[in-house]
Design a protein around this motif. Structure first.
Motif, PDB file in Angstrom:
ATOM      1  N   ALA A  25       0.865  -1.267   0.073  1.00 60.06           N
ATOM      2  CA  ALA A  25      -0.128   0.084   0.074  1.00 60.06           C
ATOM      3  C   ALA A  25       0.753   1.108  -0.146  1.00 60.06           C
ATOM      4  CB  ALA A  25      -0.827  -0.133   1.270  1.00 60.06           C
TER       5      ALA A  25
ATOM      6  N   THR B 184      -4.160  -3.502  -4.869  1.00 60.08           N
ATOM      7  CA  THR B 184      -4.575  -4.922  -4.971  1.00 60.08           C
ATOM      8  C   THR B 184      -3.847  -5.812  -4.324  1.00 60.08           C
ATOM      9  OG1 THR B 184      -5.787  -4.262  -7.166  1.00 60.08           O
ATOM     10  CG2 THR B 184      -5.846  -6.717  -6.566  1.00 60.08           C
TER      11      THR B 184
ATOM     12  N   SER C 162      -4.604  -5.410  -0.471  1.00 64.88           N
ATOM     13  CA  SER C 162      -5.851  -6.076   0.128  1.00 64.88           C
ATOM     14  C   SER C 162      -6.097  -7.482  -0.140  1.00 64.88           C
ATOM     15  CB  SER C 162      -6.939  -5.273  -0.825  1.00 64.88           C
ATOM     16  OG  SER C 162      -6.805  -5.458  -2.271  1.00 64.88           O
ATOM     17  N   THR C 163      -5.326  -8.015  -1.081  1.00 67.77           N
ATOM     18  CA  THR C 163      -5.352  -9.525  -1.164  1.00 67.77           C
ATOM     19  C   THR C 163      -4.711 -10.324   0.122  1.00 67.77           C
ATOM     20  OG1 THR C 163      -5.535  -9.452  -3.593  1.00 67.77           O
ATOM     21  CG2 THR C 163      -4.890 -11.362  -2.854  1.00 67.77           C
TER      22      THR C 163
ATOM     23  N   GLY D 230      -4.187  -8.762   2.453  1.00 64.74           N
ATOM     24  CA  GLY D 230      -5.162  -8.777   3.765  1.00 64.74           C
ATOM     25  C   GLY D 230      -6.195  -9.574   4.062  1.00 64.74           C
TER      26      GLY D 230
ATOM     27  N   SER E 294      -6.517 -12.057   7.491  1.00 65.72           N
ATOM     28  CA  SER E 294      -7.583 -11.697   8.261  1.00 65.72           C
ATOM     29  C   SER E 294      -8.154 -13.103   9.054  1.00 65.72           C
ATOM     30  CB  SER E 294      -8.701 -10.945   7.393  1.00 65.72           C
ATOM     31  OG  SER E 294      -8.175  -9.805   6.882  1.00 65.72           O
TER      32      SER E 294
ATOM     33  N   THR F 251     -13.656  -6.327   4.944  1.00 63.72           N
ATOM     34  CA  THR F 251     -13.306  -4.835   4.499  1.00 63.72           C
ATOM     35  C   THR F 251     -12.171  -4.997   3.416  1.00 63.72           C
ATOM     36  OG1 THR F 251     -13.761  -4.304   6.902  1.00 63.72           O
ATOM     37  CG2 THR F 251     -12.323  -3.175   5.490  1.00 63.72           C
ATOM     38  N   PHE F 252     -11.193  -6.053   3.699  1.00 61.78           N
ATOM     39  CA  PHE F 252     -10.131  -6.222   2.741  1.00 61.78           C
ATOM     40  C   PHE F 252     -10.761  -6.642   1.405  1.00 61.78           C
ATOM     41  CE2 PHE F 252      -7.480  -6.335   6.501  1.00 61.78           C
ATOM     42  CZ  PHE F 252      -6.543  -5.308   5.966  1.00 61.78           C
TER      43      PHE F 252
ATOM     44  N   ILE G  39     -12.286  -3.614  -0.551  1.00 62.61           N
ATOM     45  CA  ILE G  39     -11.193  -2.733  -0.976  1.00 62.61           C
ATOM     46  C   ILE G  39     -10.678  -3.558  -2.337  1.00 62.61           C
ATOM     47  CG2 ILE G  39      -8.946  -1.986  -0.579  1.00 62.61           C
ATOM     48  CD1 ILE G  39      -9.946  -1.676   2.317  1.00 62.61           C
ATOM     49  N   MET G  40     -10.403  -4.857  -2.233  1.00 65.06           N
ATOM     50  CA  MET G  40      -9.818  -5.715  -3.584  1.00 65.06           C
ATOM     51  C   MET G  40     -10.804  -5.479  -4.614  1.00 65.06           C
ATOM     52  SD  MET G  40      -9.394  -9.348  -3.952  1.00 65.06           S
ATOM     53  CE  MET G  40     -11.240  -9.852  -4.370  1.00 65.06           C
TER      54      MET G  40
ATOM     55  N   THR H  65     -10.351  -1.804  -6.215  1.00 71.53           N
ATOM     56  CA  THR H  65      -8.974  -1.573  -6.613  1.00 71.53           C
ATOM     57  C   THR H  65      -8.926  -2.455  -7.908  1.00 71.53           C
ATOM     58  OG1 THR H  65      -7.926  -3.217  -5.209  1.00 71.53           O
ATOM     59  CG2 THR H  65      -7.845  -1.007  -4.334  1.00 71.53           C
TER      60      THR H  65
END
Length: 663
Positions: free
Chosen positions: A15, A117, A120-121, A123, A127, A135-136, A139-140, A143
């Motif tokens: 990020a 991406t 977030s992947t 993440g 998790s 949430t991730f 986001i993915m 993005t």
């Protein structure tokens, strides 16, 4: 402590690199490309450095006061497989992108979202809190949407619409499932959900269904797969590679933890996943047979290969205490699919870089004299077909053994049917891959003879060579990866290693028999039925373009009906509100006039006179306010369109359903 810090670094580093790389790229694109390659390489090295610690026991990190419930990260052997293969593929794809995108516009934006991406992947796979995972996951979706529409032409924008529409719809359903999950269990930690959900009764089936639907969109489960054949061809090839090789796995990862961790291998849910997997395997392969664009063939192929993984997930629940072979096969195919599918997309991307065309009717014979490209592409094809000596053979053999195990356990004819579907689907895979290879790399075409060799750069070939080596190495030496697969299986209560002898005569014969069926399908159906001749020219047709379409014949009409009906409902409600405001406005005016008139019939002092004036002024102002409100409602009515009404009514319906389910 060092492992926990590294865990946070591998989440935040991509990020941060996205932001820094974007700023550098505005001044010097070469430095930005170098930075991205270095960062993804460092990311891979950091993940690799955690291998011993993750194999010894889970690495956990909890940070309170983030995302409402706190951010809970966990890396065990099971998650490590997903994280490592993701960072490995991203490193190679980033290197490949620097060659592929040379003539593309908006490169700076592409790399920024490419790195976001990745963050977030990672993440998603780290998790432990399922709300963090959601949430991730969202986001993915956003993005990766920027990657899908990168070309900004009509086709890419249309593909982007269906991609983001399906992603948001799936996300809403997933969120509803998570709300219900928390309402009934009171926990979000994945490792705790299995114990809690046993106590809530049959509502767990509704919850798991909603969650599986949400993840199933990204996993391209039938009938949620309609975005796949549009999105993969629209995106730049490196993005298509990660969509199929990695992002597809995020949905499968969610389904895996839902069936095994959340539902504890429930037989009903496992059977549903198994049936959907068989449907994916067959339907994806069958539709791939008819396609002429290589990316569309690979898109449907990705859907079919996801079916193999879903079959493995379903079999893990069906086999109960004997599920080891199913879990091994599933995890192995997750690794293998990422390797051979990304290799095939990269080979396709090289063709597109040179010709800007991927229809096999146009590019036939292009690769006949491109020996290096032909060799690496052939390795990918043999791997996905399950040829002995290549990695696909290993995972497909394990999954086939799991189906046989289920037959011996239940002695039902339906398991023979499942084996037949498995075999036919594998044979069809060979048929549509032969369609590509024979047409592009074996047929003669004088217009491509000896041309374009200097366009194929080492920078693009190097990642493909690395993938090819990995594919062959795993195929020849499957025990090398069996250790990490066995450790990953421990997350599902499987202790000890199972001894698998892959290269037995029955396994080799079964694989070669399936490939022979595929060759027969290619010769008897693809070449005899789908291949037509027009004088000296031959070409392939695609009859499936005129077939029943879920998108055109089901989803689109359903959405139109929903929008129009909701628009009509809100039209009535809106006019009712406007008329009500007008009525109140008229009544206030009438009351105001009556009060002033009544005061004229008696003598009043100065104080009352002043109060009366104030009252009259107040009611007059109130009347003006209502009149303004009526005008505002009229303006809103004129400006609001049916789409906005539809959004409101869908949101209202979802809210009502949620309230009904909870209370």
């Amino acid at each position: 402590m060092e492992g926990k810090i590294t865990l946070l670094v591998i989440l935040l580093l991509p990020a941060a690199a996205a932001i820094v790389g974007y700023m550098i790229g505005r001044k010097n694109e070469k430095n930005r490309d170098t930075l991205n390659i270095i960062i993804t390489g460092v990311e891979l090295l950091l993940v690799t450095s955690l291998y011993k610690e993750a194999m010894a026991g889970p690495i956990k990190l909890f940070i309170p006061d983030i995302m409402g419930t706190g951010m809970y990260l966990k890396l065990d052997a099971f998650r490590y497989i997903f994280v490592w293969i993701s960072t490995f593929i991203w490193f190679l794809t980033t290197m490949y992108s620097t060659q592929y995108l040379i003539r593309y516009k908006n490169r700076n934006r592409y790399y920024a979202f490419f790195m976001l991406t990745l963050a977030s992947t990672v993440g998603i796979f780290l998790s432990e809190n399922i709300l963090n995972l959601f949430t991730f996951f969202e986001i993915m979706s956003f993005t990766s949407y920027a990657l899908v529409i990168h070309d900004e032409d009509k086709y890419a924008l249309d593909a982007g619409k269906i991609y983001i529409g399906m992603a948001i719809g799936g996300g809403m359903v997933l969120l509803m499932g998570l709300f219900l999950l928390y309402e009934y269990t009171g926990v979000f930690n994945i490792s705790e959900l299995g114990v809690q959900i046993r106590q809530i009764g049959n509502i767990k089936y509704l919850i798991s269904t909603l969650i599986i639907i949400g993840f199933g969109v990204k996993a391209s489960i039938v009938p949620l797969h309609v975005w796949v054949p549009k999105v993969y061809p629209a995106a730049p090839t490196p993005a298509s590679a990660i969509l199929s090789g990695v992002l597809l796995k995020t949905g499968l990862f969610g389904i895996f933890i839902t069936t095994e961790n959340l539902m504890q291998g429930d037989l009903f849910i496992s059977m549903v996943i198994l049936i959907l997997g068989l449907m994916n395997m067959f339907l994806g392969g069958f539709l791939a047979l008819f396609q002429r664009n290589i990316k569309r063939i690979l898109a449907y192929s990705g859907m079919s290969q996801a079916g193999y993984i879903l079959v493995g997930i379903g079999l893990a629940g069906v086999l109960k205490e004997h599920k080891a072979v199913a879990v091994y096969g599933t995890l192995y195919h997750i690794i293998n699919h990422a390797l051979f599918k990304v290799l095939l997309f990269m080979g396709t991307g090289i063709i597109y870089m040179i010709l800007h065309e991927l229809s096999i009717n146009v590019i036939r014979g292009f690769g006949k004299h491109k020996n290096m490209l032909k060799a690496v592409f052939l390795i990918g094809i043999l791997a996905i077909m399950g040829m002995p000596g290549f990695n696909g053979f290993i995972s497909k053999t394990l999954l086939h053994e799991a189906i046989l195990e289920a037959y011996y356990m239940y002695h039902s004819i339906w398991w023979k049917v499942a084996e037949i579907v498995f075999t036919i689907s594998s044979a069809v895979t060979g048929a549509y891959m032969l369609k590509i290879f024979v047409t592009v790399f074996m047929e003669k075409s004088e217009k491509y003879k000896g041309q374009y060799r200097d366009h194929i750069r080492k920078r693009a070939l190097f990642p493909m060579i690395i993938l090819s080596i990995a594919i062959v190495y795993i195929g020849i030496n499957p025990d090398a990866s069996l250790g990490i697969v066995a450790k990953g299986a421990e997350a599902f209560g499987i202790k000890g290693h199972i001894k698998v002898d892959f290269y037995t005569l029955p396994n080799i014969k079964a694989s070669l028999f399936t490939i022979m069926i595929g060759i027969c399908i290619y010769i008897g159906f693809v070449r005899m039925y789908l291949r037509k001749h027009d004088g000296n020219e031959s070409f392939y047709i695609n009859p499936s373009l005129n077939w029943f379409s879920l998108e055109k014949n089901v989803y689109a009409p359903a959405l139109i009906i929903t929008f129009r009906s909701s628009s009509a409902i809100f039209h009535v409600i809106d006019r009712g509100v406007v008329n009500f405001v007008h009525y109140i406005n008229d009544r206030v005016k009438s009351i105001s006039g009556m009060q002033i008139k009544r005061r004229r019939y008696r003598k009043i002092d100065a104080e009352e006179l002043d109060f009366g004036k104030k009252s009259a002024n107040y009611t007059e102002e109130l009347s003006k306010e209502f009149h303004s409100l009526a005008e505002l409602m009229d303006k809103m009515y004129r400006n609001m369109n049916s789409l906005k009404y539809a959004i409101f009514i869908v949101a209202a319906i979802l809210a009502v359903i949620l309230v009904e389910l909870i209370f």
